[in-house]
Scaffold this motif. Structure first.
Motif, PDB file in Angstrom:
ATOM      1  N   LEU A 162       0.853  -1.183   0.000  1.00 45.00           N
ATOM      2  CA  LEU A 162       0.000   0.000   0.000  1.00 45.00           C
ATOM      3  C   LEU A 162       0.890   1.234   0.000  1.00 45.00           C
ATOM      4  O   LEU A 162       1.657   1.461   0.931  1.00 45.00           O
ATOM      5  N   LEU A 163       0.818   2.024  -1.072  1.00 49.53           N
ATOM      6  CA  LEU A 163       1.657   3.213  -1.209  1.00 49.53           C
ATOM      7  C   LEU A 163       0.951   4.492  -0.784  1.00 49.53           C
ATOM      8  O   LEU A 163       1.577   5.418  -0.279  1.00 49.53           O
ATOM      9  N   HIS A 164      -0.341   4.558  -1.010  1.00 49.09           N
ATOM     10  CA  HIS A 164      -1.083   5.790  -0.738  1.00 49.09           C
ATOM     11  C   HIS A 164      -2.530   5.440  -0.402  1.00 49.09           C
ATOM     12  O   HIS A 164      -3.098   4.524  -0.983  1.00 49.09           O
ATOM     13  N   GLY A 165      -3.101   6.168   0.551  1.00 51.40           N
ATOM     14  CA  GLY A 165      -4.513   5.978   0.875  1.00 51.40           C
ATOM     15  C   GLY A 165      -4.750   5.114   2.097  1.00 51.40           C
ATOM     16  O   GLY A 165      -5.785   4.463   2.207  1.00 51.40           O
ATOM     17  N   HIS A 166      -3.827   5.133   3.035  1.00 49.97           N
ATOM     18  CA  HIS A 166      -3.953   4.310   4.239  1.00 49.97           C
ATOM     19  C   HIS A 166      -5.260   4.573   4.990  1.00 49.97           C
ATOM     20  O   HIS A 166      -5.975   3.633   5.351  1.00 49.97           O
ATOM     21  N   LEU A 167      -5.567   5.835   5.223  1.00 55.72           N
ATOM     22  CA  LEU A 167      -6.775   6.175   5.972  1.00 55.72           C
ATOM     23  C   LEU A 167      -8.039   5.847   5.196  1.00 55.72           C
ATOM     24  O   LEU A 167      -9.023   5.368   5.765  1.00 55.72           O
ATOM     25  N   ARG A 168      -8.016   6.093   3.907  1.00 56.42           N
ATOM     26  CA  ARG A 168      -9.182   5.777   3.066  1.00 56.42           C
ATOM     27  C   ARG A 168      -9.455   4.262   3.075  1.00 56.42           C
ATOM     28  O   ARG A 168     -10.592   3.819   3.201  1.00 56.42           O
ATOM     29  N   LEU A 169      -8.382   3.470   2.960  1.00 57.65           N
ATOM     30  CA  LEU A 169      -8.524   2.018   2.986  1.00 57.65           C
ATOM     31  C   LEU A 169      -9.074   1.555   4.332  1.00 57.65           C
ATOM     32  O   LEU A 169      -9.998   0.740   4.383  1.00 57.65           O
ATOM     33  N   ALA A 170      -8.541   2.070   5.415  1.00 58.77           N
ATOM     34  CA  ALA A 170      -9.015   1.698   6.747  1.00 58.77           C
ATOM     35  C   ALA A 170     -10.491   2.059   6.923  1.00 58.77           C
ATOM     36  O   ALA A 170     -11.269   1.275   7.480  1.00 58.77           O
ATOM     37  N   ASN A 171     -10.888   3.217   6.429  1.00 61.53           N
ATOM     38  CA  ASN A 171     -12.278   3.647   6.519  1.00 61.53           C
ATOM     39  C   ASN A 171     -13.201   2.729   5.724  1.00 61.53           C
ATOM     40  O   ASN A 171     -14.240   2.288   6.215  1.00 61.53           O
ATOM     41  N   GLU A 172     -12.833   2.437   4.489  1.00 58.91           N
ATOM     42  CA  GLU A 172     -13.650   1.558   3.632  1.00 58.91           C
ATOM     43  C   GLU A 172     -13.780   0.156   4.230  1.00 58.91           C
ATOM     44  O   GLU A 172     -14.855  -0.426   4.246  1.00 58.91           O
ATOM     45  N   LEU A 173     -12.677  -0.381   4.725  1.00 59.46           N
ATOM     46  CA  LEU A 173     -12.715  -1.722   5.294  1.00 59.46           C
ATOM     47  C   LEU A 173     -13.463  -1.741   6.622  1.00 59.46           C
ATOM     48  O   LEU A 173     -14.098  -2.746   6.966  1.00 59.46           O
ATOM     49  N   GLY A 174     -13.415  -0.643   7.358  1.00 57.26           N
ATOM     50  CA  GLY A 174     -14.183  -0.547   8.593  1.00 57.26           C
ATOM     51  C   GLY A 174     -15.679  -0.546   8.343  1.00 57.26           C
ATOM     52  O   GLY A 174     -16.452  -1.098   9.121  1.00 57.26           O
ATOM     53  N   GLN A 175     -16.086   0.051   7.233  1.00 52.88           N
ATOM     54  CA  GLN A 175     -17.503   0.128   6.885  1.00 52.88           C
ATOM     55  C   GLN A 175     -18.012  -1.127   6.197  1.00 52.88           C
ATOM     56  O   GLN A 175     -19.114  -1.599   6.460  1.00 52.88           O
ATOM     57  N   HIS A 176     -17.220  -1.664   5.265  1.00 53.94           N
ATOM     58  CA  HIS A 176     -17.706  -2.737   4.411  1.00 53.94           C
ATOM     59  C   HIS A 176     -16.992  -4.076   4.598  1.00 53.94           C
ATOM     60  O   HIS A 176     -17.503  -5.101   4.172  1.00 53.94           O
ATOM     61  N   GLY A 177     -15.782  -4.058   5.146  1.00 51.93           N
ATOM     62  CA  GLY A 177     -15.032  -5.296   5.353  1.00 51.93           C
ATOM     63  C   GLY A 177     -14.292  -5.791   4.123  1.00 51.93           C
ATOM     64  O   GLY A 177     -13.450  -6.680   4.224  1.00 51.93           O
ATOM     65  N   LYS A 178     -14.612  -5.224   2.943  1.00 50.99           N
ATOM     66  CA  LYS A 178     -13.968  -5.648   1.691  1.00 50.99           C
ATOM     67  C   LYS A 178     -14.008  -4.493   0.704  1.00 50.99           C
ATOM     68  O   LYS A 178     -14.966  -3.725   0.671  1.00 50.99           O
ATOM     69  N   ILE A 179     -12.940  -4.374  -0.102  1.00 48.72           N
ATOM     70  CA  ILE A 179     -12.895  -3.357  -1.152  1.00 48.72           C
ATOM     71  C   ILE A 179     -12.136  -3.930  -2.345  1.00 48.72           C
ATOM     72  O   ILE A 179     -11.193  -4.704  -2.167  1.00 48.72           O
ATOM     73  N   ASP A 180     -12.569  -3.577  -3.536  1.00 46.25           N
ATOM     74  CA  ASP A 180     -11.888  -3.974  -4.764  1.00 46.25           C
ATOM     75  C   ASP A 180     -11.041  -2.808  -5.252  1.00 46.25           C
ATOM     76  O   ASP A 180     -11.497  -1.664  -5.291  1.00 46.25           O
ATOM     77  N   ILE A 181      -9.785  -3.125  -5.621  1.00 49.97           N
ATOM     78  CA  ILE A 181      -8.834  -2.115  -6.081  1.00 49.97           C
ATOM     79  C   ILE A 181      -8.242  -2.581  -7.403  1.00 49.97           C
ATOM     80  O   ILE A 181      -7.956  -3.760  -7.577  1.00 49.97           O
ATOM     81  N   ASP A 182      -8.022  -1.643  -8.310  1.00 50.19           N
ATOM     82  CA  ASP A 182      -7.349  -1.922  -9.575  1.00 50.19           C
ATOM     83  C   ASP A 182      -5.853  -1.687  -9.390  1.00 50.19           C
ATOM     84  O   ASP A 182      -5.442  -0.574  -9.060  1.00 50.19           O
TER      85      ASP A 182
END
Length: 66
Positions: A16-36
């Motif tokens: 993970l190079l950028h977006g640590h807080l955004r990733l933590a927020n998304e995973l806290g809300q949904h538990g899963k996220i898709d990234i390209d």
């Protein structure tokens, strides 16, 4: 899919190079996220207890955050 989270392939896992807080927020809300991931395609990141795991092609790979 989020464009403000940047992840790249690194050895046997992903980094993970950028977006640590955004990733933590998304995973806290949904538990899963898709990234390209450039050159890799779409991966799924899943929150598992106190860690994040990348799921791709039926395999679990580590996500290095530091």
């Amino acid at each position: 899919m989020s464009h403000d989270i940047v992840i790249v392939r690194e050895g046997d896992g992903y980094r993970l190079l950028h977006g640590h807080l955004r990733l933590a927020n998304e995973l806290g809300q949904h538990g899963k996220i898709d990234i390209d991931v450039p050159g890799e395609g779409k991966i799924s990141i899943v929150r598992m207890r106190n860690d994040y795991t990348v799921h791709r092609d039926g395999k679990r790979l580590p996500l290095y955050r530091q």
